[in-house]
Design an enzyme around this catalytic site. Structure first.
Site, mmCIF file in Angstrom:
data_model
loop_
_atom_site.group_PDB
_atom_site.id
_atom_site.type_symbol
_atom_site.label_atom_id
_atom_site.label_comp_id
_atom_site.label_asym_id
_atom_site.label_seq_id
_atom_site.Cartn_x
_atom_site.Cartn_y
_atom_site.Cartn_z
ATOM 1 C CB SER A 1 -0.663 -0.116 1.354
ATOM 2 O OG SER A 1 -0.934 -0.054 2.303
ATOM 3 C CG ASN B 1 -3.968 -4.626 12.700
ATOM 4 O OD1 ASN B 1 -3.876 -4.261 12.015
ATOM 5 N ND2 ASN B 1 -4.073 -5.754 13.293
ATOM 6 C CB THR C 1 -39.894 26.900 -10.342
ATOM 7 O OG1 THR C 1 -40.930 26.768 -10.875
ATOM 8 C CG2 THR C 1 -39.658 27.549 -9.004
ATOM 9 C CG HIS C 2 -40.976 23.385 -13.124
ATOM 10 N ND1 HIS C 2 -41.344 22.325 -12.786
ATOM 11 C CD2 HIS C 2 -41.704 24.673 -12.104
ATOM 12 C CE1 HIS C 2 -41.943 22.121 -11.600
ATOM 13 N NE2 HIS C 2 -42.404 23.134 -11.354
ATOM 14 C CE LYS D 1 -17.454 26.561 -27.598
ATOM 15 N NZ LYS D 1 -18.028 25.107 -28.157
ATOM 16 C CG ASN E 1 -15.417 25.594 -24.640
ATOM 17 O OD1 ASN E 1 -15.724 26.024 -24.743
ATOM 18 N ND2 ASN E 1 -14.251 24.903 -24.684
ATOM 19 C CD GLU F 1 -17.435 22.232 -19.368
ATOM 20 O OE1 GLU F 1 -16.877 23.253 -19.794
ATOM 21 O OE2 GLU F 1 -17.877 21.217 -20.472
ATOM 22 C CE1 TYR G 1 -6.326 -3.373 8.797
ATOM 23 C CE2 TYR G 1 -5.121 -5.397 8.634
ATOM 24 C CZ TYR G 1 -5.330 -3.896 8.136
ATOM 25 O OH TYR G 1 -4.793 -3.690 6.590
ATOM 26 C CD GLN H 1 -2.546 -2.345 2.264
ATOM 27 O OE1 GLN H 1 -2.286 -2.860 3.027
ATOM 28 N NE2 GLN H 1 -2.553 -2.817 0.903
ATOM 29 C CE LYS I 1 -4.114 3.425 4.248
ATOM 30 N NZ LYS I 1 -5.017 2.391 4.742
#
Ligand code: ARG
Length: 466
Positions: A24, A111, A156-157, A284, A286, A291, A318, A323, A326
């Site tokens: 790990s 642990n 709304t909507h 453009k 963007n 996003e 444990y 493991q 994380k």
């Protein structure tokens, strides 16, 4: 082979694939600060309890400081053979101070070590996120104060509903971020107990002082059950749940930024600092940052889901499955921190087009509710009657292709003869927002009051006066 911490009972080394799936270190190296801090606290405690010599504790402490500096400087060699951060630190300590380093692992296990390190890491992450969210709230409240009277359509909507103020819209997110911060603070409170000294799962026969290590690591207290302590990952799940909801809030806002900055809306403009161009379409601009903030929610929610699923079938205590707690959590918390910073950047950067917003705010008979309210207040109609009358007037205006305030009095009176000239005082967008003075409403005076109240409070937060 001999460098392995658990090699004693094994005759052969592991298969290369075993080593790869088992290690790990590629991700848990991010725990090095927490691991070293916890080891220092543990060594001090062992000495204070007479379990190791005081001068060995000093040597361990100095060795750990060296390791910290080496890792920070990028001068530390990580190898999969040594599995994880805990064994790396211990192996290096042995190189630095000799085999007496092996006494550091008295009365503890990886642990309780990993449970402690991970809690400390999540706690630090929460503190960082809280700072970021506070800053974002401040950016929002400052912009809101500046635009307390800037009118825009409320939807709304996604259909134009009633005029609101841009400031009011921004302040909605200040409220959301406040709840987000509350959830992180709440998770932090429950998280803040020290597993250290729970050892492998059953506690230890050494006369340790768990209060002492808890205090040294700024935990409120030691955990009360050793089995729970080494197998609990609730703190990570709770934090990822809070992170997911925060990410959803940011994603909703990001979606609005994308919509607002589109040519069809043209409500805001983002500068070169928060947009990119297209490789083929020279015109453009963007909204990539927005996003990507919108998309980050995917991996953050993914991390929450992954950890819930990793944990769901695990018996106490444990299990190595843990493991897998994380890597995605680190990624999610880092992604959220970045998303928060990018959002604060966009808030400070965005320039609303007041004229475009005002025009859109007045479109689509957005003050029809104001007309209905006036019929109730001035003529004593019930709201249902007023709704019906207004509906007919809107239909008329639609036929004539004029906004409500351009419809002649005679035409309105054809629907309801008691309507007077005074009605025109209610049909403009500014009049509409100015009238929404109810508590929590969009009136500019409310927005100014709320923005100021928040800015004051956030200033105190920053100064640590909470
Ligand atoms: N690298 C391990 C983890 O992250 C540390 C704990 C290992 N414990 C063990 N009994 N193998 O979970």
């Amino acid at each position: 082979m001999t460098s392995r911490m658990w090699g004693g009972r094994f005759a052969e080394g592991p298969d290369a694939i075993m080593e790869e799936i088992n290690a790990s270190i590629d991700f848990d190296r991010d725990l090095f600060r927490q691991d070293i801090a916890a080891s220092k606290a543990h060594a001090r405690m062992l000495a204070a309890c007479g379990i190791i010599e005081a001068d060995l504790a000093d040597k361990i402490d100095a060795g750990l400081d060296t390791i910290l500096r080496e890792i920070e400087a990028g001068a530390f060699t990580f190898t999969r053979e040594l599995e994880d951060i805990h064994t790396h630190v211990e192996a290096r300590l042995t190189e630095l101070i000799g085999p007496e380093a092996g006494r550091l692992h008295t009365a503890r296990s990886r642990n309780d070590q990993v449970a402690t390190d991970f809690r400390l890491f999540i706690r630090d992450a929460i503190d960082g996120l809280d700072d970021g969210l506070r800053d974002l709230q401040q950016a929002l409240a400052e912009k809101a104060l500046e635009h307390a009277g800037t009118v825009m359509p409320g939807f709304t909507h996604l259909q134009t509903a009633q005029p609101v103020t841009f400031g009011h819209h921004l302040m909605a997110y200040v409220e959301m971020m406040a709840r987000d911060r509350g959830r992180f603070a709440d998770a932090r409170k429950r998280l803040n107990e020290s597993p250290l000294g729970s050892a492998a799962l059953a506690g230890t026969s050494f006369p340790i002082d768990r209060e002492m290590t808890a205090k040294a690591l700024r935990f409120d207290r030691p955990t009360a059950n050793s089995l729970d302590a080494v197998s609990d990952r609730d703190f990570a799940i709770e934090t990822l749940a809070a992170a997911s909801l925060t990410a959803v809030h940011l994603s909703r806002f990001a979606e609005e930024i994308v919509i607002w900055s589109s040519a069809g809306f043209g409500f805001i403009r983002l500068s070169d600092r928060f947009t990119t161009g297209s490789s083929i379409m020279p015109q453009k601009r963007n909204p990539d940052a927005a996003e990507l903030v919108r998309a980050k929610s995917g991996r953050i929610i993914g991390a929450l889901t992954a950890l819930l699923i990793v944990l769901k079938g695990l018996p106490l205590a444990y299990q190595k499955d843990m493991q897998e707690d994380k890597e995605q959590a680190f990624d999610a918390l880092e992604s959220l921190e970045l998303a928060i910073a990018a959002t604060a950047g966009m808030v400070r950067d965005m320039e609303p087009d007041k004229a475009a917003m005002r025009k859109a705010a007045g479109a689509a008979f957005s003050t029809a509710t104001d007309l209905a309210d006036w019929l109730v207040q001035a003529l004593g109609l019930t709201f249902r009657q007023a709704h019906e009358v207004t509906g007919r007037i809107v239909r008329l205006a639609e036929e004539r292709r004029v906004p409500l305030h351009r419809l002649g009095l005679a035409e309105m009176r054809a629907v309801e003869p008691r309507i007077t000239e005074a009605v025109y005082g209610r049909l403009g967008v500014s009049q509409s927002v100015n009238s929404r003075t109810s508590f929590g409403g969009t009136a500019p005076q409310n927005v100014r009051r709320e923005a100021r109240r928040w800015l004051k409070r956030l200033g105190k937060d920053q100064a640590g006066l909470r």
